[in-house]
Design a protein around this motif. Structure first.
Motif, PDB file in Angstrom:
ATOM      1  N   ASN A 338       0.841  -1.196   0.000  1.00 21.32           N
ATOM      2  CA  ASN A 338       0.000   0.000   0.000  1.00 21.32           C
ATOM      3  C   ASN A 338       0.882   1.255   0.000  1.00 21.32           C
ATOM      4  O   ASN A 338       1.763   1.398   0.847  1.00 21.32           O
ATOM      5  CB  ASN A 338      -0.913  -0.007   1.233  1.00 21.32           C
ATOM      6  CG  ASN A 338      -1.831   1.200   1.292  1.00 21.32           C
ATOM      7  OD1 ASN A 338      -2.128   1.818   0.265  1.00 21.32           O
ATOM      8  ND2 ASN A 338      -2.285   1.550   2.479  1.00 21.32           N
ATOM      9  N   VAL A 339       0.631   2.160  -0.968  1.00 19.17           N
ATOM     10  CA  VAL A 339       1.383   3.421  -1.047  1.00 19.17           C
ATOM     11  C   VAL A 339       0.369   4.565  -1.105  1.00 19.17           C
ATOM     12  O   VAL A 339      -0.084   4.956  -2.189  1.00 19.17           O
ATOM     13  CB  VAL A 339       2.312   3.468  -2.280  1.00 19.17           C
ATOM     14  CG1 VAL A 339       3.209   4.706  -2.212  1.00 19.17           C
ATOM     15  CG2 VAL A 339       3.156   2.207  -2.386  1.00 19.17           C
ATOM     16  N   SER A 343      -0.347   9.915  -5.895  1.00 19.27           N
ATOM     17  CA  SER A 343      -1.663  10.108  -6.508  1.00 19.27           C
ATOM     18  C   SER A 343      -1.646   9.570  -7.948  1.00 19.27           C
ATOM     19  O   SER A 343      -0.823  10.004  -8.763  1.00 19.27           O
ATOM     20  CB  SER A 343      -2.029  11.596  -6.509  1.00 19.27           C
ATOM     21  OG  SER A 343      -3.301  11.796  -7.062  1.00 19.27           O
ATOM     22  N   PRO A 344      -2.519   8.587  -8.238  1.00 19.41           N
ATOM     23  CA  PRO A 344      -3.462   7.942  -7.321  1.00 19.41           C
ATOM     24  C   PRO A 344      -2.736   6.978  -6.399  1.00 19.41           C
ATOM     25  O   PRO A 344      -1.664   6.484  -6.757  1.00 19.41           O
ATOM     26  CB  PRO A 344      -4.411   7.207  -8.269  1.00 19.41           C
ATOM     27  CG  PRO A 344      -3.563   6.892  -9.464  1.00 19.41           C
ATOM     28  CD  PRO A 344      -2.628   8.053  -9.620  1.00 19.41           C
ATOM     29  N   PRO A 345      -3.314   6.700  -5.222  1.00 22.13           N
ATOM     30  CA  PRO A 345      -2.678   5.755  -4.298  1.00 22.13           C
ATOM     31  C   PRO A 345      -2.525   4.378  -4.941  1.00 22.13           C
ATOM     32  O   PRO A 345      -3.343   3.981  -5.772  1.00 22.13           O
ATOM     33  CB  PRO A 345      -3.651   5.699  -3.113  1.00 22.13           C
ATOM     34  CG  PRO A 345      -4.432   6.952  -3.207  1.00 22.13           C
ATOM     35  CD  PRO A 345      -4.546   7.268  -4.662  1.00 22.13           C
ATOM     36  N   TYR A 346      -1.459   3.695  -4.568  1.00 19.73           N
ATOM     37  CA  TYR A 346      -1.210   2.341  -5.090  1.00 19.73           C
ATOM     38  C   TYR A 346      -1.537   1.321  -4.013  1.00 19.73           C
ATOM     39  O   TYR A 346      -1.131   1.463  -2.859  1.00 19.73           O
ATOM     40  CB  TYR A 346       0.257   2.194  -5.505  1.00 19.73           C
ATOM     41  CG  TYR A 346       0.650   0.784  -5.892  1.00 19.73           C
ATOM     42  CD1 TYR A 346       0.555   0.359  -7.211  1.00 19.73           C
ATOM     43  CD2 TYR A 346       1.111  -0.118  -4.940  1.00 19.73           C
ATOM     44  CE1 TYR A 346       0.918  -0.940  -7.580  1.00 19.73           C
ATOM     45  CE2 TYR A 346       1.473  -1.408  -5.289  1.00 19.73           C
ATOM     46  CZ  TYR A 346       1.374  -1.822  -6.615  1.00 19.73           C
ATOM     47  OH  TYR A 346       1.729  -3.112  -6.969  1.00 19.73           O
ATOM     48  N   GLY A 370       3.078  -1.371 -13.112  1.00 21.59           N
ATOM     49  CA  GLY A 370       2.187  -0.538 -12.294  1.00 21.59           C
ATOM     50  C   GLY A 370       2.814  -0.081 -11.000  1.00 21.59           C
ATOM     51  O   GLY A 370       2.228   0.694 -10.249  1.00 21.59           O
ATOM     52  N   PHE A 371       4.043  -0.584 -10.719  1.00 21.37           N
ATOM     53  CA  PHE A 371       4.756  -0.182  -9.499  1.00 21.37           C
ATOM     54  C   PHE A 371       6.223   0.004  -9.842  1.00 21.37           C
ATOM     55  O   PHE A 371       6.791  -0.751 -10.634  1.00 21.37           O
ATOM     56  CB  PHE A 371       4.622  -1.250  -8.405  1.00 21.37           C
ATOM     57  CG  PHE A 371       5.375  -0.926  -7.147  1.00 21.37           C
ATOM     58  CD1 PHE A 371       4.833  -0.072  -6.190  1.00 21.37           C
ATOM     59  CD2 PHE A 371       6.643  -1.453  -6.909  1.00 21.37           C
ATOM     60  CE1 PHE A 371       5.532   0.243  -5.031  1.00 21.37           C
ATOM     61  CE2 PHE A 371       7.343  -1.144  -5.753  1.00 21.37           C
ATOM     62  CZ  PHE A 371       6.782  -0.292  -4.821  1.00 21.37           C
ATOM     63  N   SER A 386      12.890   6.290  -3.562  1.00 19.14           N
ATOM     64  CA  SER A 386      11.755   6.755  -4.360  1.00 19.14           C
ATOM     65  C   SER A 386      10.736   5.636  -4.530  1.00 19.14           C
ATOM     66  O   SER A 386      11.096   4.451  -4.569  1.00 19.14           O
ATOM     67  CB  SER A 386      12.211   7.246  -5.744  1.00 19.14           C
ATOM     68  OG  SER A 386      12.680   6.170  -6.533  1.00 19.14           O
ATOM     69  N   VAL A 387       9.476   6.030  -4.617  1.00 15.98           N
ATOM     70  CA  VAL A 387       8.372   5.080  -4.843  1.00 15.98           C
ATOM     71  C   VAL A 387       7.427   5.717  -5.858  1.00 15.98           C
ATOM     72  O   VAL A 387       7.045   6.886  -5.704  1.00 15.98           O
ATOM     73  CB  VAL A 387       7.623   4.761  -3.536  1.00 15.98           C
ATOM     74  CG1 VAL A 387       6.451   3.809  -3.812  1.00 15.98           C
ATOM     75  CG2 VAL A 387       8.562   4.133  -2.513  1.00 15.98           C
ATOM     76  N   MET A 388       7.088   4.960  -6.876  1.00 17.14           N
ATOM     77  CA  MET A 388       6.194   5.438  -7.929  1.00 17.14           C
ATOM     78  C   MET A 388       6.684   6.750  -8.536  1.00 17.14           C
ATOM     79  O   MET A 388       5.908   7.654  -8.848  1.00 17.14           O
ATOM     80  CB  MET A 388       4.764   5.610  -7.379  1.00 17.14           C
ATOM     81  CG  MET A 388       4.187   4.351  -6.746  1.00 17.14           C
ATOM     82  SD  MET A 388       4.085   2.971  -7.884  1.00 17.14           S
ATOM     83  CE  MET A 388       2.702   3.486  -8.909  1.00 17.14           C
TER      84      MET A 388
END
Length: 430
Positions: A338-339, A343-346, A370-371, A386-388
């Motif tokens: 869960n991230v 935006s949008p949340p993953y 997608g990630f 970093s994430v997304m």
């Protein structure tokens, strides 16, 4: 002596023991299994993966890796001297990313001292000058009014002072003064919590300075700071026995060992911490090379301060590699990733083999598309940056939590999620 006199004598002796922090001998098989976990890390010989703390931890422990250990030091020397003395592995000599950080350089100097070497000569002087420049830059970042923060951390600042001290290299009083001010005014606090490993590292640096008398003008301040830090660490002991948390406890014990604090149940606190640590070792909590290398000296009654006069002739037991046989059948588990900070949340459920690390979960999520995520190699292992596509900014970091709101103490390479767990990656500030 009458019965009452004998009783009072015994009670007085017990009281004296309670004032001293000593770690009784630990089961040798348990220590050996812990040391064996370092051996695979010694096969990673690229500069970004080299970890001088592994060598330091082994030399201060009751264990040795023989020729493998000697070869690791040889590679450390080649890599650090090439990168720090202007001879990078790239022909164009322009890859600044290959240069070690202040903390890595400090640990490299500790590794040299652990081999009973003192930095000297032209090359040695350049290494010392580089570390002193790092510290001067950090001093400037903190500012003359002490309102700023070091570019790295006060932990690395203290580590740098300690590394120069064990080599008997004097620093200007103003450099030491910044760390003294930070401890006195609690500028090592993060999010309202005492950073036990940071103050413990500062305490080890101050203890070295006190023993070596390298900054006589600061002598009384240094002594007061050590006492202050010991009191802070003891107050931070949890009901389970840890000083702060399980991973900050080894450094805390390195500082407290051999200390004497009249009127304080120091021995009892240390024994409680020892019991908690051993239970954690048996539960498999220590997988990270840096954390293991900080714990091994404690289990041998040693600390980084012993590098002032290292004993390179002390007998050590040879480590034997362990050959692990893979399980014939491997259960598959599901972990929810869960991230909410993007935006949008993953959010997605990821299937991985049981026993996979959180890093394995992230890699699988990235393969599924997608990630995406990015990491930076550190001495503590891969650090999430970093994430997304969202990079952590200044004074920000990607926090790892187990739902609903439990921060993880381990990094992505060490934490092993359980079936059905939800792991949240949250952008936080410090």
């Amino acid at each position: 002596m009458g019965h009452l006199g004998v009783l009072l004598f015994l009670l007085g002796g017990l009281g004296a023991l309670a004032d001293i922090c000593e770690i009784p001998q630990v089961d040798s098989k348990l220590v050996e299994r812990l040391g064996q976990r370092l051996l695979p890390w010694m096969d990673w010989l690229s500069l970004e993966h080299l970890n001088p703390s592994i060598y330091v931890g082994l030399r201060l422990s009751s264990l040795q890796a023989g020729a493998r250990e000697a070869f690791y030091l040889h590679i450390l020397k080649l890599s650090y001297q090439h990168s720090l003395l202007g001879l990078t592995f790239n022909d164009d000599n322009s890859d600044y990313q290959d240069k070690p950080s202040m903390g890595q350089l400090a640990l490299y100097l500790l590794a040299l001292r652990a081999n009973c070497e003192l930095v000297e000569g032209r090359k040695g002087d350049r290494l010392v000058s580089q570390l002193k420049r790092f510290l001067e830059d950090e001093k400037k970042a903190i500012g003359h009014n002490n309102k700023g923060q070091p570019h790295t951390s006060y932990y690395q600042y203290g580590l740098g002072i300690l590394a120069l001290c064990v080599h008997q290299k004097r620093l200007h009083d103003s450099v030491v003064g910044k760390l003294l001010y930070a401890v006195e005014h609690e500028q090592h606090l993060r999010q309202g919590h005492l950073s036990v490993d940071t103050v413990a590292m500062a305490g080890l640096a101050f203890t070295c300075l006190e023993h070596s008398n390298l900054n006589p003008n600061r002598k009384h301040q240094i002594t007061r700071a050590i006492e202050n830090i010991r009191e802070k660490i003891l107050k931070a002991q949890t009901p389970e026995g840890y000083f702060g948390n399980v991973y900050s406890t080894p450094l805390a014990l390195q500082l407290l060992m051999k200390s004497s604090m009249p009127g304080v149940e120091l021995g009892t606190a240390c024994l409680k911490a020892r019991a908690a640590l051993l239970a954690s070792v048996q539960d498999g909590a220590f997988q990270n090379a840096l954390m293991i290398s900080q714990l091994l000296p404690v289990l041998n009654g040693k600390s980084y301060v012993d590098l002032i006069s290292p004993d390179c002739e002390a007998p050590r037991v040879m480590l034997k590699p362990v050959v692990e046989t893979p399980s014939p059948t491997q259960e598959v588990i599901s972990v929810v990733l869960n991230v909410p900070s993007v935006s949008p949340p993953y959010i997605n459920s990821i299937s991985v083999p049981a026993g996979s690390s959180l890093e394995d979960v992230l890699k699988k999520a990235q393969k599924l598309r997608g990630f995406m995520y990015g990491t930076q190699n550190t001495l503590s292992g891969p650090f999430l940056t970093s994430v997304m596509g969202k990079e952590a900014g200044e004074r920000e970091f990607w926090q790892l939590l187990r739902a609903p709101d439990t921060p993880l103490l381990q990094g992505i390479a060490e934490y092993t999620p359980k079936d059905g767990e939800t792991i949240e990656l949250r952008l936080a500030t410090w």
